[in-house]
Design an enzyme around this catalytic site. Structure first.
Site, PDB file in Angstrom:
ATOM      1  N   TYR A  72      81.971  29.025  53.834  1.00 10.47           N
ATOM      2  CA  TYR A  72      83.378  28.677  53.741  1.00 10.47           C
ATOM      3  C   TYR A  72      83.734  28.567  52.271  1.00 10.47           C
ATOM      4  O   TYR A  72      83.151  29.263  51.441  1.00 10.47           O
ATOM      5  CB  TYR A  72      83.698  27.410  54.570  1.00 10.47           C
ATOM      6  CG  TYR A  72      85.170  27.299  54.864  1.00 10.47           C
ATOM      7  CD1 TYR A  72      85.918  28.416  55.231  1.00 10.47           C
ATOM      8  CD2 TYR A  72      85.848  26.089  54.731  1.00 10.47           C
ATOM      9  CE1 TYR A  72      87.276  28.334  55.475  1.00 10.47           C
ATOM     10  CE2 TYR A  72      87.218  25.995  54.985  1.00 10.47           C
ATOM     11  CZ  TYR A  72      87.922  27.123  55.353  1.00 10.47           C
ATOM     12  OH  TYR A  72      89.260  27.031  55.584  1.00 10.47           O
ATOM     13  N   PHE A 124      88.481  58.883  57.047  1.00  4.46           N
ATOM     14  CA  PHE A 124      87.610  58.334  58.095  1.00  4.46           C
ATOM     15  C   PHE A 124      88.462  57.870  59.278  1.00  4.46           C
ATOM     16  O   PHE A 124      89.611  57.479  59.105  1.00  4.46           O
ATOM     17  CB  PHE A 124      86.801  57.170  57.521  1.00  4.46           C
ATOM     18  CG  PHE A 124      85.717  56.717  58.451  1.00  4.46           C
ATOM     19  CD1 PHE A 124      84.556  57.454  58.576  1.00  4.46           C
ATOM     20  CD2 PHE A 124      85.868  55.567  59.216  1.00  4.46           C
ATOM     21  CE1 PHE A 124      83.560  57.054  59.454  1.00  4.46           C
ATOM     22  CE2 PHE A 124      84.876  55.160  60.093  1.00  4.46           C
ATOM     23  CZ  PHE A 124      83.718  55.906  60.217  1.00  4.46           C
ATOM     24  N   ALA A 218      81.407  53.677  51.518  1.00  5.78           N
ATOM     25  CA  ALA A 218      80.362  53.340  52.489  1.00  5.78           C
ATOM     26  C   ALA A 218      78.995  53.908  52.084  1.00  5.78           C
ATOM     27  O   ALA A 218      77.977  53.262  52.236  1.00  5.78           O
ATOM     28  CB  ALA A 218      80.749  53.856  53.879  1.00  5.78           C
ATOM     29  N   HIS A 453      87.520  59.563  71.289  1.00  5.49           N
ATOM     30  CA  HIS A 453      86.110  59.864  71.524  1.00  5.49           C
ATOM     31  C   HIS A 453      85.303  58.640  71.950  1.00  5.49           C
ATOM     32  O   HIS A 453      84.274  58.771  72.596  1.00  5.49           O
ATOM     33  CB  HIS A 453      85.469  60.523  70.297  1.00  5.49           C
ATOM     34  CG  HIS A 453      85.784  59.871  68.985  1.00  5.49           C
ATOM     35  ND1 HIS A 453      87.064  59.750  68.497  1.00  5.49           N
ATOM     36  CD2 HIS A 453      84.988  59.315  68.041  1.00  5.49           C
ATOM     37  CE1 HIS A 453      87.037  59.145  67.316  1.00  5.49           C
ATOM     38  NE2 HIS A 453      85.803  58.860  67.023  1.00  5.49           N
TER      39      HIS A 453
HETATM   40  C1  LIG Z   1      81.757  53.183  58.796  1.00  7.70           C
HETATM   41  C2  LIG Z   1      82.851  53.594  57.938  1.00  7.70           C
HETATM   42  C3  LIG Z   1      84.056  52.890  57.901  1.00  7.70           C
HETATM   43  C4  LIG Z   1      84.347  51.719  58.824  1.00  7.70           C
HETATM   44  O1  LIG Z   1      83.413  50.721  58.659  1.00  7.70           O
HETATM   45  P1  LIG Z   1      82.877  49.753  59.804  1.00  7.70           P
HETATM   46  O2  LIG Z   1      81.899  48.894  59.086  1.00  7.70           O
HETATM   47  O3  LIG Z   1      82.252  50.597  60.853  1.00  7.70           O
HETATM   48  O4  LIG Z   1      84.030  48.978  60.319  1.00  7.70           O
HETATM   49  C5  LIG Z   1      85.029  53.319  57.016  1.00  7.70           C
HETATM   50  N1  LIG Z   1      84.831  54.392  56.227  1.00  7.70           N
HETATM   51  C6  LIG Z   1      83.675  55.100  56.242  1.00  7.70           C
HETATM   52  C7  LIG Z   1      83.503  56.275  55.348  1.00  7.70           C
HETATM   53  C8  LIG Z   1      82.646  54.734  57.104  1.00  7.70           C
HETATM   54  O5  LIG Z   1      81.534  55.443  57.138  1.00  7.70           O
END
Ligand SMILES: *Cc1c(COP(=O)(O)O)cnc(C)c1O
Length: 462
Positions: A72, A124, A218, A453
């Site tokens: 927190y 994405f 990511a 999907h």
């Molecule tokens: C997985 C992913 C997200 C979304 O993230 P989550 O952790 O699954 O909510 C967004 N952008 C890219 C490129 C991703 O690979």
């Protein structure tokens, strides 16, 4: 020394997986409406549905978990994460989120407006969902070679086509473009990297027109490794020098830490714009959690702080990218049509070339997903007619995507090359009898086409 190419780790704990019969799997497929998302994970032998949240953690991460504070206001674990993020990204303001899409949501709320455009290499799907809700048009501007699963080798198939981008800005006017989002690596077309030169030039063009740049990071460590090994001038730079330069060209980055964070849950919204940070804090307080935890437990903040550093370790990345390449080479040897070069987190099979007799309206890649599960208990993902098919907003007619692929995502530090051999052998077996397959028919889709999907149902065509 070239013979020293094994995993840079040893196995300390294992999880048993079951082998099942083909008859069982056929039954489960039928019950799941031939949608692999509805199969129970315990009924999968080798799970390549996603590389998200599936990494094996290190003993250092497991011990860091024990240091996890309550999460927190001002919790200790947050400050460890903050300094790990600052070290890798070179950006000061860090807002954790519960996972990547939490950061996507905040980013879309801050940067997107109804009726305007968000440019990118290939957006994405969770960002697309957010954009669809707001009414922003996501526009994909990746290089043409990146849109063609049969195209020749190109070292950076994730690059944005600068002339397409310039044309789009000229045509619609910069005032109608909210943001440019560069996804590194580019998941939708094979985990293909974006070059440093392209990130720099896209950001220069955007800056000239006062359009902010966001990086979806990511898989930023894998992207950095490709820059190091493929782009001139980066061979002698460290991974962190490369990540810091990549992120020097954006205002904000959003990250699903379930990939290159090497953890099972979590996300990040990181910005150098203080007023954007303050807006993100408020959105986080409403939707995620307080500023210093954003929906993550203290232990998860700790594991992420360590995982980010491990993901930027060059020996790990050499192994990681090398393992994807191992599978790619096996498939190529058997003439299986894949996107080349292979990317950072998986191998993508070209559904159109694999099953040329199945038209896109009968979902060739989805058919292959089902065949691979049926024959070998291997679960992969469709990124094709189902995931990226659209309806024309006026006529309601189907618009089929150019890319029609099956993604075999490889989890980080989880499977050995023996597992990958099973996948390669199974695909070889299916490929040899490929003429015997017919398509499948979509019988149910949910209310949001861009996310159909996940919940669709199919029937096999006889
Ligand atoms: C997985 C992913 C997200 C979304 O993230 P989550 O952790 O699954 O909510 C967004 N952008 C890219 C490129 C991703 O690979």
């Amino acid at each position: 020394m070239r013979f020293m190419t094994a995993e840079p780790f040893r196995i300390k704990m294992i999880e048993r997986v079951k082998k099942m019969t083909k008859k069982d799997r056929q039954q489960w497929l039928k019950e799941a409406g031939y949608n692999i998302f509805k199969i129970k994970a315990e009924n999968v032998y080798i799970d390549c549905l996603t590389d998200s949240g599936t990494s094996a953690m290190s003993s250092e991460q497991w011990s860091a978990l024990m240091l996890g504070d309550e999460s927190y206001a001002g919790c200790k674990s947050f400050y460890k994460l903050e300094s790990s993020v600052q070290d890798i990204f070179g950006i000061p303001f860090v807002q954790p989120t519960h996972q990547g899409r939490g950061a996507d949501f905040i980013m879309a709320q801050i940067y997107c407006e109804t009726g305007k455009y968000a440019l990118g290499n290939m957006h994405f799907d969770t960002f697309r969902g957010n954009a669809e809700i707001i009414g922003t048009h996501p526009v994909d501007l990746v290089l043409d070679v990146g849109m063609d699963a049969a195209s020749e080798y190109h070292p950076f198939k994730g690059n944005i086509d600068l002339s397409k981008m310039q044309r789009f800005i000229d045509e619609k006017g910069p005032e109608n473009i909210n943001v440019v989002i560069i996804t590194i690596t580019c998941n939708n077309n094979g985990g293909q990297p974006v070059s440093m030169k392209n990130i720099r030039e896209v950001s220069e063009m955007a800056k000239k027109h006062n359009i902010p740049v966001v990086i979806d990071s990511a898989r930023m460590a894998e992207n950095a490794y490709f820059i190091k090994t493929r782009e001139e001038g980066y061979k002698d730079k460290t991974i962190k020098e490369i990540t810091r330069e990549m992120f020097s060209y954006c205002e904000t980055t959003v990250m699903s830490s379930k990939k290159d964070g090497l953890v099972n849950i979590g996300g990040l919204f990181v910005t150098r714009n203080e007023s954007v940070y303050h807006k993100a804090n408020h959105l986080a307080i409403v939707h995620e959690g307080f500023i210093t935890y954003g929906g993550m437990a203290g232990r998860d903040l700790e594991a992420l702080a360590v995982g980010l550093q491990e993901a930027c370790d060059e020996q790990y990345l050499e192994y990681r990218v090398g393992q994807i390449n191992y599978l790619g080479e096996k498939l190529k040897k058997n003439n299986i049509p894949i996107i080349i070069p292979v990317g950072g987190h998986g191998v993508y099979i070209d559904g159109k070339r694999f099953f040329p007799q199945i038209p896109q309206c009968e979902f060739p890649s989805q058919r292959l997903v089902c065949a691979l599960y049926e024959e070998a208990g291997v679960r992969a993902a469709e990124l094709g007619a189902c995931a990226f098919g659209r309806k024309d907003p006026e006529s309601g007619e189907d618009i089929w995507p150019q890319l029609e692929v099956m993604r075999i995502a490889i989890s980080r530090r989880v499977y050995t090359n023996n597992h990958l051999d099973v996948i390669a052998n199974a695909l070889d077996y299916i490929y040899k009898k490929r003429d015997s397959y017919k398509g499948i028919h979509l019988v149910y889709q949910g209310p949001m086409v861009s996310l159909r999907h996940f919940t669709a149902s199919f029937e096999l065509l006889e």
